[in-house]
Design a protein around this motif. Structure first.
Motif, PDB file in Angstrom:
ATOM      1  N   PRO A 151       3.828   7.981  -5.134  1.00 12.44           N
ATOM      2  CA  PRO A 151       5.035   8.785  -4.902  1.00 12.44           C
ATOM      3  C   PRO A 151       4.953   9.757  -3.729  1.00 12.44           C
ATOM      4  N   PRO A 152       3.782  10.405  -3.462  1.00 14.12           N
ATOM      5  CA  PRO A 152       3.729  11.266  -2.276  1.00 14.12           C
ATOM      6  C   PRO A 152       3.994  10.514  -0.975  1.00 14.12           C
ATOM      7  N   TYR A 153       3.718   9.217  -0.955  1.00  6.57           N
ATOM      8  CA  TYR A 153       3.969   8.456   0.269  1.00  6.57           C
ATOM      9  C   TYR A 153       5.469   8.343   0.547  1.00  6.57           C
ATOM     10  N   TRP A 154       6.269   8.328  -0.490  1.00  2.08           N
ATOM     11  CA  TRP A 154       7.718   8.351  -0.304  1.00  2.08           C
ATOM     12  C   TRP A 154       8.141   9.675   0.311  1.00  2.08           C
ATOM     13  N   GLU A 155       7.524  10.772  -0.164  1.00  4.85           N
ATOM     14  CA  GLU A 155       7.815  12.079   0.405  1.00  4.85           C
ATOM     15  C   GLU A 155       7.370  12.143   1.868  1.00  4.85           C
ATOM     16  N   LEU A 156       6.239  11.523   2.178  1.00  4.90           N
ATOM     17  CA  LEU A 156       5.764  11.489   3.563  1.00  4.90           C
ATOM     18  C   LEU A 156       6.741  10.725   4.449  1.00  4.90           C
ATOM     19  N   TRP A 157       7.257   9.622   3.947  1.00  2.99           N
ATOM     20  CA  TRP A 157       8.187   8.815   4.730  1.00  2.99           C
ATOM     21  C   TRP A 157       9.457   9.600   5.017  1.00  2.99           C
ATOM     22  N   LYS A 158       9.947  10.340   4.050  1.00  4.89           N
ATOM     23  CA  LYS A 158      11.165  11.121   4.239  1.00  4.89           C
ATOM     24  C   LYS A 158      10.973  12.214   5.281  1.00  4.89           C
ATOM     25  N   ARG A 159       9.735  12.686   5.424  1.00  2.00           N
ATOM     26  CA  ARG A 159       9.456  13.813   6.331  1.00  2.00           C
ATOM     27  C   ARG A 159       8.647  13.385   7.548  1.00  2.00           C
ATOM     28  N   ARG A 160       8.694  12.102   7.879  1.00  2.00           N
ATOM     29  CA  ARG A 160       8.030  11.569   9.065  1.00  2.00           C
ATOM     30  C   ARG A 160       6.534  11.848   9.056  1.00  2.00           C
ATOM     31  N   GLY A 161       5.919  11.759   7.879  1.00  2.00           N
ATOM     32  CA  GLY A 161       4.472  11.911   7.753  1.00  2.00           C
ATOM     33  C   GLY A 161       3.997  13.299   7.398  1.00  2.00           C
ATOM     34  N   ASP A 174      -9.805  17.057  -5.387  1.00  2.00           N
ATOM     35  CA  ASP A 174      -9.555  15.818  -6.117  1.00  2.00           C
ATOM     36  C   ASP A 174     -10.324  14.664  -5.491  1.00  2.00           C
ATOM     37  N   SER A 175     -10.307  14.586  -4.168  1.00  2.00           N
ATOM     38  CA  SER A 175     -11.048  13.533  -3.470  1.00  2.00           C
ATOM     39  C   SER A 175     -12.556  13.696  -3.676  1.00  2.00           C
ATOM     40  N   VAL A 201      -9.962   3.933  -5.519  1.00  2.06           N
ATOM     41  CA  VAL A 201      -8.533   3.932  -5.212  1.00  2.06           C
ATOM     42  C   VAL A 201      -8.055   5.346  -4.889  1.00  2.06           C
ATOM     43  N   VAL A 202      -8.531   6.321  -5.651  1.00  2.00           N
ATOM     44  CA  VAL A 202      -8.145   7.714  -5.413  1.00  2.00           C
ATOM     45  C   VAL A 202      -8.595   8.165  -4.025  1.00  2.00           C
ATOM     46  N   VAL A 203      -9.836   7.866  -3.675  1.00  2.00           N
ATOM     47  CA  VAL A 203     -10.384   8.293  -2.380  1.00  2.00           C
ATOM     48  C   VAL A 203      -9.592   7.676  -1.223  1.00  2.00           C
ATOM     49  N   ILE A 204      -9.303   6.391  -1.312  1.00  2.00           N
ATOM     50  CA  ILE A 204      -8.609   5.693  -0.225  1.00  2.00           C
ATOM     51  C   ILE A 204      -7.177   6.208  -0.061  1.00  2.00           C
ATOM     52  N   LEU A 205      -6.424   6.289  -1.168  1.00  2.00           N
ATOM     53  CA  LEU A 205      -5.018   6.695  -1.072  1.00  2.00           C
ATOM     54  C   LEU A 205      -4.875   8.169  -0.674  1.00  2.00           C
ATOM     55  N   GLU A 206      -5.764   9.027  -1.177  1.00  2.51           N
ATOM     56  CA  GLU A 206      -5.677  10.429  -0.764  1.00  2.51           C
ATOM     57  C   GLU A 206      -6.127  10.607   0.679  1.00  2.51           C
ATOM     58  N   GLY A 207      -7.043   9.758   1.116  1.00  2.00           N
ATOM     59  CA  GLY A 207      -7.410   9.776   2.532  1.00  2.00           C
ATOM     60  C   GLY A 207      -6.218   9.437   3.414  1.00  2.00           C
ATOM     61  N   GLY A 208      -5.353   8.543   2.922  1.00  5.59           N
ATOM     62  CA  GLY A 208      -4.144   8.200   3.662  1.00  5.59           C
ATOM     63  C   GLY A 208      -3.200   9.377   3.802  1.00  5.59           C
ATOM     64  N   ILE A 209      -3.140  10.237   2.784  1.00  9.20           N
ATOM     65  CA  ILE A 209      -2.286  11.429   2.852  1.00  9.20           C
ATOM     66  C   ILE A 209      -2.807  12.392   3.918  1.00  9.20           C
ATOM     67  N   PHE A 210      -4.135  12.592   3.937  1.00  8.76           N
ATOM     68  CA  PHE A 210      -4.732  13.429   4.983  1.00  8.76           C
ATOM     69  C   PHE A 210      -4.405  12.870   6.368  1.00  8.76           C
ATOM     70  N   ALA A 211      -4.594  11.556   6.530  1.00 10.80           N
ATOM     71  CA  ALA A 211      -4.373  10.917   7.831  1.00 10.80           C
ATOM     72  C   ALA A 211      -2.919  11.045   8.276  1.00 10.80           C
ATOM     73  N   SER A 212      -1.991  10.891   7.330  1.00 13.58           N
ATOM     74  CA  SER A 212      -0.571  10.980   7.656  1.00 13.58           C
ATOM     75  C   SER A 212      -0.227  12.348   8.228  1.00 13.58           C
ATOM     76  N   HIS A 213      -0.733  13.401   7.598  1.00 16.15           N
ATOM     77  CA  HIS A 213      -0.409  14.746   8.078  1.00 16.15           C
ATOM     78  C   HIS A 213      -1.077  15.019   9.423  1.00 16.15           C
ATOM     79  N   CYS A 214      -2.272  14.497   9.616  1.00 18.02           N
ATOM     80  CA  CYS A 214      -2.945  14.677  10.907  1.00 18.02           C
ATOM     81  C   CYS A 214      -2.141  14.028  12.028  1.00 18.02           C
ATOM     82  N   VAL A 215      -1.602  12.847  11.780  1.00 20.29           N
ATOM     83  CA  VAL A 215      -0.757  12.169  12.771  1.00 20.29           C
ATOM     84  C   VAL A 215       0.491  13.002  13.041  1.00 20.29           C
ATOM     85  N   TRP A 216       1.085  13.559  11.977  1.00 21.92           N
ATOM     86  CA  TRP A 216       2.267  14.402  12.154  1.00 21.92           C
ATOM     87  C   TRP A 216       1.938  15.621  13.011  1.00 21.92           C
TER      88      TRP A 216
END
Length: 313
Positions: A151-161, A174-175, A201-216
């Motif tokens: 679900p946080p990935y949907w929030e990321l998409w709405k806010r361009r990462g 958590d990671s 799975v937790v480590v990989i998906l939460e790593g994606g959240i970190f990466a998304s914000h860094c790109v933003w």
């Protein structure tokens, strides 16, 4: 896989560290929610799925006879997820406190009862070599814990990462808890694949959240620099609102017909932001007091469709 018969010291130590992280990882998030009285960007579905995953995960850990710290993890994790869910209901959905508390308490009791029944029902057959029920429990746990981070990935998409509402200390802890718990499974005499998948799975998906914000952060570095220069927040910067609005079509029609001056500069700026490839054009000179006055009088982009921007010159 047969249940663990002995637990090495290293596994207990690593599991204890992981448990400490996972016992308190949601505390910074809960504190952040309580102090700001806001949970925007923190999905309720995330916490519901995490609370639900604590049931099969707890059953799997107990029946498999994992080290005690890892058996405790799901119980604490599920409880904190329910508390966070209650905050979302109160702050975001405007529920009355007593109503949210009653609902969460009822769900807590129900989850505990289901877990106890499943442990009592499945432990005997598993000890006698009937492994497929536990295999299904482990798969369900892995699916739910992974689904909870989607679900946080949907929030990321709405806010361009951009990450909004998720506390970084919580996400880091958590990671870290998932990593140490994974190491604890590795240190055991026999590695449990399904249990390891849950943490991986937790480590990989939460790593994606970190990466998304860094790109933003990289993409908006010029806008953030401009906001800092003008002494306003990123969200109060009209150009930033243009950038964050994925549906805004910033064309010359949005500003009326003009070929020169501040309006032309603003059109060029909008095109730069949409393309994300050109240099940011900043009208000069721009004074903080004039700019703030301009911000207070305009709401980008809807209020500016009738004509040129009244930018300071």
């Amino acid at each position: 896989m047969a249940p663990q018969t002995s637990i090495p010291t290293a596994a207990n130590v690593l599991g204890t560290i992981g448990t400490v992280f996972w016992c308190v990882q949601l505390v910074p998030q809960i504190w952040h929610n309580w102090t700001t009285k806001k949970t925007e960007g923190l999905p309720a579905l995330m916490m519901v799925l995490w609370a639900a995953c604590a049931v099969p995960f707890g059953v799997y850990s107990v029946v498999q006879n994992f080290n005690i710290p890892i058996q405790i993890q799901p119980q604490v994790f599920g409880t904190l997820a329910l508390v966070t869910w209650a905050q979302i209901l109160i702050y975001e959905h405007k529920w009355k406190t007593w109503k949210a508390t009653a609902l969460v308490t009822g769900v807590f009791v129900l989850c505990g009862a289901i877990e106890a029944v499943l442990i009592a029902t499945l432990k005997g057959p598993y000890d006698r070599g009937v492994a497929w029920p536990m295999l299904m429990i482990g798969i369900i746990a892995a699916i739910l814990v992974g689904a909870g981070i989607l679900p946080p990935y949907w929030e990321l998409w709405k806010r361009r990462g951009r990450v909004i509402g998720i506390n970084w200390i919580f996400l880091s802890m958590d990671s870290a808890g998932a990593l140490f718990s994974l190491f604890a499974l590795v240190a055991q005499d026999t590695f449990d694949v399904l249990g390891g998948c849950v943490y991986l799975v937790v480590v990989i998906l939460e790593g994606g959240i970190f990466a998304s914000h860094c790109v933003w952060l990289i993409r908006t570095r010029k806008l953030r620099k401009l906001a800092k220069l003008l002494g306003v927040s990123f969200d109060d910067l009209p150009e930033a609102r243009i950038y964050q609005d994925k549906k805004a079509e910033m064309t010359t029609k949005s500003y009326g017909s003009c070929d020169s001056g501040p309006c032309s500069t603003a059109v060029t700026l909008a095109a730069d932001l949409v393309e994300l490839e050109k240099e940011l054009t900043i009208p000069e000179p721009v004074y903080k007091s004039d700019y703030l006055s301009y911000v207070s009088k305009s709401s980008m982009p809807g209020d500016l469709e009738s004509g040129c921007l009244d930018m300071p010159t």
